[in-house]
Enzyme design. Sequence first.
Site, PDB file in Angstrom:
ATOM      1  N   CYS A  90      31.856  42.248  33.309  1.00 34.40           N
ATOM      2  CA  CYS A  90      32.774  42.719  32.252  1.00 34.40           C
ATOM      3  C   CYS A  90      33.045  41.748  31.061  1.00 34.40           C
ATOM      4  CB  CYS A  90      34.010  43.336  32.834  1.00 34.40           C
ATOM      5  SG  CYS A  90      34.944  44.589  31.613  1.00 34.40           S
ATOM      6  N   HIS A 180      32.529  46.810  36.323  1.00 31.07           N
ATOM      7  CA  HIS A 180      33.076  46.132  37.599  1.00 31.07           C
ATOM      8  C   HIS A 180      32.250  46.376  38.785  1.00 31.07           C
ATOM      9  CE1 HIS A 180      36.254  44.070  35.229  1.00 31.07           C
ATOM     10  NE2 HIS A 180      36.660  45.482  34.688  1.00 31.07           N
ATOM     11  N   GLU A 182      33.113  44.299  41.552  1.00 23.37           N
ATOM     12  CA  GLU A 182      34.011  43.291  42.289  1.00 23.37           C
ATOM     13  C   GLU A 182      35.290  43.782  43.003  1.00 23.37           C
ATOM     14  OE1 GLU A 182      35.867  42.497  38.255  1.00 23.37           O
ATOM     15  OE2 GLU A 182      34.086  43.338  39.188  1.00 23.37           O
TER      16      GLU A 182
END
Length: 252
Positions: A90, A180, A182
Amino acid sequence: MSTPRLLVIQPDETDPPATLGDWLTDAGAQLDIRRAWTVEIPDNLDGYQGLVCLGGGMNAEEDDTHPWLADIRRLLASAAHGGTPVLGVCLGAQLLASATGGRVTKADKGPEVGGYLIAKKDAAWTDPLFAELPLMPDVFHFHADVITSLPPSAVLLASSPKYPNQAYRLGGCAYGIQFHIETTVEIAQAWAHDSPEMAETAKPGTFDAANLTELHADLAETWRPFAARFVQLAAGDLQPATPPPNRTLPLA
Protein backbone atom coordinates in the site's frame (compact mmCIF):
# COMPACT_ATOMS: atom_id res chain seq x y z
CA MET A 1 17.02 -23.11 2.54
CA SER A 2 19.14 -20.44 4.19
CA THR A 3 17.61 -17.98 6.65
CA PRO A 4 17.23 -14.63 4.87
CA ARG A 5 17.31 -11.52 7.00
CA LEU A 6 14.61 -9.03 6.00
CA LEU A 7 14.49 -5.37 6.92
CA VAL A 8 10.84 -4.51 7.61
CA ILE A 9 10.06 -0.79 7.68
CA GLN A 10 6.87 0.27 9.44
CA PRO A 11 6.16 3.91 8.47
CA ASP A 12 3.07 4.30 10.68
CA GLU A 13 2.19 2.91 14.10
CA THR A 14 -1.28 1.92 12.84
CA ASP A 15 0.03 -0.66 10.36
CA PRO A 16 2.32 -3.27 11.97
CA PRO A 17 3.61 -6.38 10.14
CA ALA A 18 0.91 -8.45 11.87
CA THR A 19 -0.15 -11.42 9.76
CA LEU A 20 2.42 -10.79 7.03
CA GLY A 21 5.17 -10.81 9.64
CA ASP A 22 3.94 -14.18 10.90
CA TRP A 23 3.87 -15.60 7.38
CA LEU A 24 7.40 -14.40 6.64
CA THR A 25 8.85 -15.85 9.83
CA ASP A 26 6.90 -19.09 9.40
CA ALA A 27 8.53 -19.37 5.95
CA GLY A 28 11.99 -19.11 7.51
CA ALA A 29 12.86 -15.41 7.45
CA GLN A 30 14.44 -13.40 10.24
CA LEU A 31 12.80 -9.96 10.59
CA ASP A 32 14.41 -6.70 11.69
CA ILE A 33 11.39 -4.43 12.21
CA ARG A 34 12.14 -0.69 12.20
CA ARG A 35 9.40 1.68 13.34
CA ALA A 36 10.33 4.69 11.25
CA TRP A 37 9.00 7.38 13.59
CA THR A 38 11.20 6.16 16.45
CA VAL A 39 14.47 4.98 14.83
CA GLU A 40 16.70 5.98 11.93
CA ILE A 41 16.28 4.21 8.62
CA PRO A 42 19.49 2.39 7.59
CA ASP A 43 21.52 4.01 4.82
CA ASN A 44 21.95 0.69 3.02
CA LEU A 45 20.90 -2.93 3.07
CA ASP A 46 24.21 -4.45 4.08
CA GLY A 47 23.45 -7.63 5.99
CA TYR A 48 19.91 -7.92 4.64
CA GLN A 49 18.62 -10.12 1.84
CA GLY A 50 15.27 -8.37 1.38
CA LEU A 51 13.24 -5.27 2.20
CA VAL A 52 9.57 -4.98 3.15
CA CYS A 53 7.84 -1.60 3.51
CA LEU A 54 4.39 -1.50 5.09
CA GLY A 55 1.50 0.96 4.84
CA GLY A 56 0.38 4.10 6.60
CA GLY A 57 -2.12 6.91 6.58
CA MET A 58 0.16 9.60 5.15
CA ASN A 59 0.86 10.60 1.57
CA ALA A 60 3.99 9.12 0.00
CA GLU A 61 5.64 12.55 -0.23
CA GLU A 62 4.36 14.09 3.01
CA ASP A 63 7.91 14.78 4.16
CA ASP A 64 7.11 17.99 6.05
CA THR A 65 5.24 16.13 8.80
CA HIS A 66 6.84 12.71 8.32
CA PRO A 67 10.51 13.41 7.47
CA TRP A 68 11.47 9.73 7.56
CA LEU A 69 9.59 9.15 4.31
CA ALA A 70 12.45 10.64 2.28
CA ASP A 71 14.87 8.15 3.85
CA ILE A 72 12.49 5.29 3.08
CA ARG A 73 12.20 6.36 -0.56
CA ARG A 74 15.98 6.53 -0.92
CA LEU A 75 16.39 3.06 0.54
CA LEU A 76 13.63 1.63 -1.67
CA ALA A 77 15.23 3.16 -4.77
CA SER A 78 18.62 1.79 -3.77
CA ALA A 79 17.19 -1.68 -3.22
CA ALA A 80 15.36 -1.67 -6.55
CA HIS A 81 18.47 -0.50 -8.40
CA GLY A 82 20.65 -3.01 -6.59
CA GLY A 83 18.51 -6.05 -7.26
CA THR A 84 17.50 -6.69 -3.65
CA PRO A 85 14.04 -8.26 -3.30
CA VAL A 86 11.51 -5.63 -2.21
CA LEU A 87 7.87 -5.85 -1.19
CA GLY A 88 6.03 -2.54 -0.79
CA VAL A 89 2.53 -2.79 0.71
CA CYS A 90 0.00 0.00 0.00
CA LEU A 91 1.91 3.12 1.13
CA GLY A 92 5.06 1.02 0.63
CA ALA A 93 4.07 0.49 -3.01
CA GLN A 94 3.41 4.21 -3.40
CA LEU A 95 6.78 5.10 -1.85
CA LEU A 96 8.53 2.65 -4.19
CA ALA A 97 6.75 4.15 -7.20
CA SER A 98 7.50 7.71 -6.14
CA ALA A 99 11.16 6.85 -5.57
CA THR A 100 11.64 5.37 -9.04
CA GLY A 101 9.85 7.75 -11.39
CA GLY A 102 6.17 7.02 -10.79
CA ARG A 103 3.45 9.39 -9.63
CA VAL A 104 1.16 9.19 -6.59
CA THR A 105 -1.91 11.43 -6.22
CA LYS A 106 -5.20 11.67 -4.37
CA ALA A 107 -7.64 9.07 -5.67
CA ASP A 108 -9.83 10.96 -8.14
CA LYS A 109 -12.67 8.41 -7.92
CA GLY A 110 -12.72 8.41 -4.15
CA PRO A 111 -11.18 6.04 -1.61
CA GLU A 112 -10.91 2.32 -2.27
CA VAL A 113 -12.00 0.57 0.91
CA GLY A 114 -12.96 -3.01 1.75
CA GLY A 115 -12.56 -6.50 0.35
CA TYR A 116 -12.33 -6.75 -3.43
CA LEU A 117 -11.03 -8.92 -6.21
CA ILE A 118 -8.20 -7.82 -8.45
CA ALA A 119 -7.33 -9.37 -11.82
CA LYS A 120 -3.94 -10.70 -12.86
CA LYS A 121 -2.40 -9.26 -16.02
CA ASP A 122 -0.66 -11.39 -18.65
CA ALA A 123 2.80 -10.70 -17.22
CA ALA A 124 1.75 -12.12 -13.85
CA TRP A 125 1.42 -15.65 -15.22
CA THR A 126 5.20 -15.94 -15.63
CA ASP A 127 6.17 -13.93 -12.55
CA PRO A 128 7.93 -15.81 -9.72
CA LEU A 129 5.63 -14.45 -7.00
CA PHE A 130 2.37 -13.96 -8.90
CA ALA A 131 2.23 -16.95 -11.25
CA GLU A 132 0.61 -19.28 -8.73
CA LEU A 133 -2.02 -16.80 -7.55
CA PRO A 134 -5.59 -17.33 -8.77
CA LEU A 135 -6.85 -15.29 -11.70
CA MET A 136 -8.76 -12.96 -9.36
CA PRO A 137 -7.27 -12.98 -5.86
CA ASP A 138 -8.96 -11.44 -2.83
CA VAL A 139 -7.40 -8.29 -1.37
CA PHE A 140 -8.22 -5.72 1.30
CA HIS A 141 -8.17 -2.02 0.39
CA PHE A 142 -7.96 1.00 2.65
CA HIS A 143 -6.42 3.92 0.77
CA ALA A 144 -7.28 7.39 -0.48
CA ASP A 145 -4.13 7.90 -2.61
CA VAL A 146 -3.27 5.92 -5.73
CA ILE A 147 -0.39 5.31 -8.07
CA THR A 148 -1.58 7.24 -11.12
CA SER A 149 1.58 6.60 -13.17
CA LEU A 150 3.85 3.61 -12.73
CA PRO A 151 7.61 4.07 -13.01
CA PRO A 152 8.71 3.87 -16.67
CA SER A 153 10.40 0.51 -16.08
CA ALA A 154 7.51 -1.12 -14.23
CA VAL A 155 5.67 -4.26 -15.32
CA LEU A 156 1.97 -4.21 -14.39
CA LEU A 157 0.93 -7.45 -12.69
CA ALA A 158 -2.63 -6.86 -11.46
CA SER A 159 -5.44 -4.34 -11.93
CA SER A 160 -8.92 -3.44 -10.76
CA PRO A 161 -11.69 -1.53 -12.58
CA LYS A 162 -11.54 1.49 -10.26
CA TYR A 163 -7.77 1.94 -10.12
CA PRO A 164 -5.63 -0.03 -12.58
CA ASN A 165 -2.21 0.01 -10.91
CA GLN A 166 -2.83 -2.61 -8.22
CA ALA A 167 0.44 -4.56 -8.41
CA TYR A 168 3.67 -4.08 -10.30
CA ARG A 169 7.28 -5.22 -10.50
CA LEU A 170 10.46 -3.25 -11.05
CA GLY A 171 13.43 -5.10 -12.46
CA GLY A 172 13.49 -8.74 -11.47
CA CYS A 173 12.43 -8.66 -7.83
CA ALA A 174 11.07 -5.32 -6.52
CA TYR A 175 7.30 -5.48 -6.02
CA GLY A 176 4.61 -3.01 -5.09
CA ILE A 177 1.05 -3.95 -4.13
CA GLN A 178 -1.55 -1.19 -3.68
CA PHE A 179 -3.64 -3.29 -1.29
CA HIS A 180 -3.20 -4.83 2.15
CA ILE A 181 -2.44 -8.47 2.92
CA GLU A 182 -0.98 -7.93 6.41
CA THR A 183 -4.08 -6.90 8.34
CA THR A 184 -6.10 -8.65 11.01
CA VAL A 185 -9.78 -8.21 11.84
CA GLU A 186 -8.80 -5.97 14.75
CA ILE A 187 -6.51 -3.78 12.64
CA ALA A 188 -9.15 -3.31 9.95
CA GLN A 189 -11.76 -2.35 12.54
CA ALA A 190 -9.34 0.08 14.20
CA TRP A 191 -8.77 1.81 10.85
CA ALA A 192 -12.52 2.09 10.32
CA HIS A 193 -12.92 3.56 13.81
CA ASP A 194 -10.11 6.08 13.30
CA SER A 195 -11.14 7.06 9.75
CA PRO A 196 -14.96 6.88 9.70
CA GLU A 197 -15.21 9.05 6.59
CA MET A 198 -13.23 6.45 4.64
CA ALA A 199 -15.02 3.51 6.21
CA GLU A 200 -18.35 4.97 5.13
CA THR A 201 -17.32 4.59 1.48
CA ALA A 202 -17.15 0.81 1.84
CA LYS A 203 -20.00 -1.60 1.17
CA PRO A 204 -22.45 -1.98 4.09
CA GLY A 205 -21.29 -4.61 6.55
CA THR A 206 -17.67 -4.50 5.41
CA PHE A 207 -16.33 -4.02 8.93
CA ASP A 208 -18.61 -6.49 10.68
CA ALA A 209 -16.48 -9.03 12.52
CA ALA A 210 -17.99 -12.02 10.71
CA ASN A 211 -17.40 -10.52 7.27
CA LEU A 212 -13.84 -9.50 8.10
CA THR A 213 -13.10 -12.94 9.53
CA GLU A 214 -14.25 -14.60 6.32
CA LEU A 215 -12.26 -12.15 4.19
CA HIS A 216 -9.08 -12.66 6.18
CA ALA A 217 -9.40 -16.43 5.88
CA ASP A 218 -9.52 -15.96 2.09
CA LEU A 219 -6.55 -13.60 2.24
CA ALA A 220 -4.51 -16.14 4.18
CA GLU A 221 -5.26 -18.92 1.70
CA THR A 222 -3.95 -16.81 -1.18
CA TRP A 223 -1.25 -14.59 0.28
CA ARG A 224 0.48 -16.83 2.84
CA PRO A 225 2.07 -18.85 -0.02
CA PHE A 226 2.91 -15.55 -1.76
CA ALA A 227 4.81 -14.42 1.35
CA ALA A 228 6.63 -17.75 1.45
CA ARG A 229 7.70 -17.27 -2.17
CA PHE A 230 9.07 -13.83 -1.28
CA VAL A 231 11.20 -15.47 1.43
CA GLN A 232 12.42 -18.02 -1.12
CA LEU A 233 13.30 -15.15 -3.46
CA ALA A 234 15.27 -13.40 -0.71
CA ALA A 235 17.02 -16.65 0.20
CA GLY A 236 18.10 -17.22 -3.40
CA ASP A 237 15.99 -20.35 -3.73
CA LEU A 238 13.63 -18.75 -6.25
CA GLN A 239 14.97 -17.08 -9.37
CA PRO A 240 14.00 -13.44 -10.01
CA ALA A 241 11.96 -12.54 -13.05
CA THR A 242 13.70 -11.62 -16.27
CA PRO A 243 13.02 -7.90 -16.85
CA PRO A 244 11.76 -6.85 -20.29
CA PRO A 245 14.56 -5.67 -22.59
CA ASN A 246 15.52 -1.99 -22.71
CA ARG A 247 13.93 -1.16 -19.39
CA THR A 248 16.09 0.55 -16.79
CA LEU A 249 15.15 2.21 -13.54
CA PRO A 250 15.47 5.99 -13.46
CA LEU A 251 17.92 7.43 -10.97
CA ALA A 252 16.29 8.48 -7.72
